[in-house]
Write a protein that holds these residues in place. Structure first.
Motif, PDB file in Angstrom:
ATOM      1  N   ASP A  13      81.155  63.229   2.299  1.00 39.38           N
ATOM      2  CA  ASP A  13      81.302  64.654   2.699  1.00 39.38           C
ATOM      3  C   ASP A  13      82.675  64.836   3.352  1.00 39.38           C
ATOM      4  OD1 ASP A  13      78.849  64.872   1.720  1.00 39.38           O
ATOM      5  OD2 ASP A  13      77.819  65.438   3.603  1.00 39.38           O
ATOM      6  N   TYR A 117      79.885  72.567  -4.452  1.00 35.34           N
ATOM      7  CA  TYR A 117      79.912  72.079  -3.253  1.00 35.34           C
ATOM      8  C   TYR A 117      78.901  73.138  -2.368  1.00 35.34           C
ATOM      9  CZ  TYR A 117      84.121  69.293  -3.890  1.00 35.34           C
ATOM     10  OH  TYR A 117      84.953  68.643  -4.398  1.00 35.34           O
ATOM     11  N   THR A 174      79.345  69.025   1.030  1.00 35.25           N
ATOM     12  CA  THR A 174      78.660  67.968  -0.010  1.00 35.25           C
ATOM     13  C   THR A 174      78.840  68.434  -1.657  1.00 35.25           C
ATOM     14  OG1 THR A 174      77.209  67.616   1.475  1.00 35.25           O
ATOM     15  CG2 THR A 174      76.742  66.673  -0.486  1.00 35.25           C
TER      16      THR A 174
END
Length: 240
Positions: A13, A117, A174
């Motif tokens: 991340d 993301y 992420t």
């Protein structure tokens, strides 16, 4: 395990170090307006289809909109710029390039077109790389700043917002999906600005989910066998 799942597992991340926004103000050349002077702020902020609440664009014809809702620029590039143009005061803090997101550890070499993301409950998709314009020249007082950015491929990138919500600086983003793992933004920048008439590469790019302006650009290059004129964008209107 699919290759896409493997990518999710191996890419750590990235933390958003700073969120930035700005108001549209009269700019350097007659009739011009810009919100490139963005400032970092604290606290949670709503992310809508048009980007961060309170952020503005100076020229909605070419800035903003759903495909350019948020601009991400790697703080990683600041040291490189300092070597190129010296210890410019703008490089002391994030926001030098008019970005909304500042982070470390994620650059155009790792990011692919179409990447999705998650930040909290916000879902973002990488829509395109930035095409730098003359406003960077005036902001830095460097006549060919936009041209240097374009040639280097250190342009940052834009997101479209697939799911709205609230975020704050310090949250992690992420990677959830990577449908086009072979098409990093670095590869696309090379196609757009360096190896500009590689016909097989241009044809391959047409399979990508290109924004309409990029699709027209690629189709026009293939049809004409020539590169478009960059000067109006990167040199801008005459000041005299």
């Amino acid at each position: 395990m699919t290759s896409q799942s493997a990518i999710v597992l191996i890419q750590s991340d990235t933390v958003i170090d700073a969120l930035l926004r700005g108001r549209a103000r009269p700019y350097t050349r007659p009739g011009s307006v810009s919100a490139i002077a963005k400032r970092a702020f604290a606290g949670r902020v709503h992310v809508g289809q048009s980007g961060l609440d309170g952020d503005e664009q100076g020229d909605p014809r070419v800035h903003g909109g759903p495909d350019k809702a948020l601009h991400h620029y790697p703080r990683d590039h600041y040291a490189w710029w300092a070597e190129r143009i010296g210890g410019h005061p703008l490089l002391r803090e994030p926001g030098a390039f008019g970005e909304n997101f500042s982070s470390h550890g994620l650059t155009e070499a790792q990011v692919c077109l179409g990447d999705r993301y998650r930040i909290g409950d916000v879902l973002l998709e990488v829509s395109q790389a930035r095409q730098p314009c003359w406003k960077l020249n005036d902001r830095f007082g460097v006549a060919d700043m936009a041209r240097q950015m374009q040639a280097s491929g250190r342009t940052g990138w834009y997101y479209r917002v697939l799911q709205t919500g609230e975020i704050t600086a310090g949250e992690a983003m992420t990677l959830l999906e990577r449908p086009w793992p072979q098409w990093t933004l670095q590869r696309i920048a090379t196609l757009l600005y360096t190896r500009t008439l590689e016909l097989d590469e241009l044809r391959a790019a047409l399979a990508l989910p290109l924004v309409p302006s990029w699709r027209r650009l690629v189709e026009t290059r293939l049809a004409r066998g020539a590169v478009e004129d960059w000067r109006p964008r990167i040199d801008g209107p005459a000041t005299g």
